[in-house]
Write a protein that holds these residues in place. Sequence first.
Motif, PDB file in Angstrom:
ATOM      1  N   UNK A 274       0.793  -1.286   0.050  1.00  0.00           N
ATOM      2  CA  UNK A 274      -0.062   0.190  -0.051  1.00  0.00           C
ATOM      3  C   UNK A 274       0.806   1.428   0.163  1.00  0.00           C
ATOM      4  N   UNK A 275       2.182   1.140   0.602  1.00  0.00           N
ATOM      5  CA  UNK A 275       2.839   2.251   0.338  1.00  0.00           C
ATOM      6  C   UNK A 275       3.406   2.843  -1.014  1.00  0.00           C
ATOM      7  N   UNK A 276       2.993   3.936  -1.326  1.00  0.00           N
ATOM      8  CA  UNK A 276       3.359   4.843  -2.776  1.00  0.00           C
ATOM      9  C   UNK A 276       3.666   6.183  -2.520  1.00  0.00           C
ATOM     10  N   UNK A 277       4.700   6.284  -3.465  1.00  0.00           N
ATOM     11  CA  UNK A 277       5.569   7.757  -3.347  1.00  0.00           C
ATOM     12  C   UNK A 277       4.523   8.742  -3.247  1.00  0.00           C
ATOM     13  N   UNK A 278       4.743   9.696  -2.365  1.00  0.00           N
ATOM     14  CA  UNK A 278       4.093  10.945  -2.149  1.00  0.00           C
ATOM     15  C   UNK A 278       2.631  10.877  -1.964  1.00  0.00           C
ATOM     16  N   UNK A 279       2.399   9.386  -1.384  1.00  0.00           N
ATOM     17  CA  UNK A 279       0.804   9.389  -0.871  1.00  0.00           C
ATOM     18  C   UNK A 279       0.858   9.002   0.872  1.00  0.00           C
TER      19      UNK A 279
END
Length: 623
Positions: A394-399
């Motif tokens: 679930x970890x996404x850049x800039x989110x």
Amino acid sequence: MKTNFKIILTMLLFGIGFQTIKAQVSKVVNTTAKQTEWQFSTRAGYDFPKYKEDFKYIDYSGGIMGGVSVNHYWNWLGLQTDFDYIKNSPKNNITNPFFVDNSAIPSAVAYSDMLTTKKDITRMFVGAGPSFRHLSNNTKFQAEFAVLAGLGTIDGGEILVEGVRKDGSKDLLTYHSGWDNEKLLTGKAQARLTYFFNKNWGIHAGAYYMHYFSGAKESSKNDILINNGYLTAGSALNVYYAENSTTAIRQDVVGESTTINAFNGQAIVRNNEDGISTSKDLMRKIDLSSFGIFAGITYRFGPNKEPKKIVEDVKANPIEKKYCIQTTAKDKYSKEILPNTDVTIIDSKGVVIKTEKTDAFGVVKFCDILPEDYIIAGKFNDVALEGNTVKKSEFKDNLTIVKEIFYADRNFIIKGKAVICNTATAINDVTIVLKNNESAVQKITNTSSKGEFTFQALENTNYTIYGKKENYLSQTMTILTKDYDRNQSLFIQLEICMDAADCGTAIALKNIHYDLNKYFIREDAKPELNRLVQFMNDNPTVKVELSSHTDSRSSNAYNLTLSQNRANAAVNYITSQGISKARLTGKGYGETKLLNRCADGINCTEAEHEMNRRTEVKVICPQ
């Protein structure tokens, strides 16, 4: 001399250690780590000399110094060359110029003045040696330590002190020949701190210690003695030191003379005539050292090209990306937000990573989180919430990851506050009792410093709640949770009113009503009287007066009798609840204590008359 050598050796070891104990070099690019440059410095200061001699009446004062240094640095290690010019001066320490000879006949030879003839001492040093420095990352601050060896010279220092008699003749009191351009091996240790206010120019301050090895040999020239007629030019006699044997000081005062001891012991003369001198060590070598402080300016210059960037040959660790998780705590049924909820992030190994409380909007945000699998847990009012999970994917850049956790308990939460009746003043440390009227189970808690308390309450249940605190009469409330919809609200908000039951102060008991011209206790009056019963149970030493009052209608006598009967009825009811009659007094006041204008013959509304029909309780003050 051994002590001085130890001092220099210690300072040398300190200079070496100054660099070797520096912190490990950072594993990043460093543009200041290697600075190859030249520095030119000038300085001025003050020198404090130390001559190791036993001259009784001669001392040496400090003087000015000046010098230049040239340094060449390769990173932290450098080579330093110094030149120093130093001025000192001999001086006599005879403070009273009046002397008498020591002959057997006490004929006074009074000295009217004292003359001092002297040559200043000139010292020079030229030397070189290693220097060590620490340069700050911004290259503005520099700390240095240097150890140098070289050639030192000392010249001058001849001094003659004479007593002048009243007839103009002179006596030699003390003399030293000084030094004649003596050249000696010399060591110097120096510490310096520099601040560079731009790329090239800086100001510095520092201190040094200098030592002349093997001692400086006394001069045999005797120029001052020759010039003053004590020796003839070309004489084979050389005098190195002399000290008069005068043993008393005369002070002439008008009308009297006094004599005090000043010089004790025989005369001392050191010269080169064997048999004349009273001392075995004729010409001496005198040890010399000095300490100085200074300040000055520094100019630095070096290659025009930029310093080469040095990168440590190690494999850099990859920079790990970090993220944020935002969590909102809510009630599962009413969707109300839950401020002040404990929220915890737990990793896949069960280790708690972070714990925070939600804000006024029920939200908490965790940042600097590495991408892994996590569990989000929560607790509100000591009840665990339904948690949530976060997957590594679930970890996404800039989110920012957004999650919710829920309070799923079907019980209500009673949020209350204890206050003084008819005010907003909170009462702390009140014991709050919540009684389940169906199961007779009681819960007890104490109010906080803000008078606040909480309970959990079952759905569709009848409760009684009241407060207990010494010298307070609490309101008793009934809570019917069937009147509340759990799907609409988690919280039941209420205030418990408490009267300060100070002795002698009347408190009106509300809702104590009687049928017309009757005095039996009605069912709707019992809850208020039960409040008084509870107060007396909580305060077992208190005695109270129950007073009954009527309005002004009917005769005074009738109203007095009716009010007394009503007061007695209230007393009887309370005793029926287990309270000793000895603690109760019933008093009927009729219409004698009206609260408003509605006396006999005054036309009043029913509401105004009702204000006067009342029952009051008053704590009886101890005798």
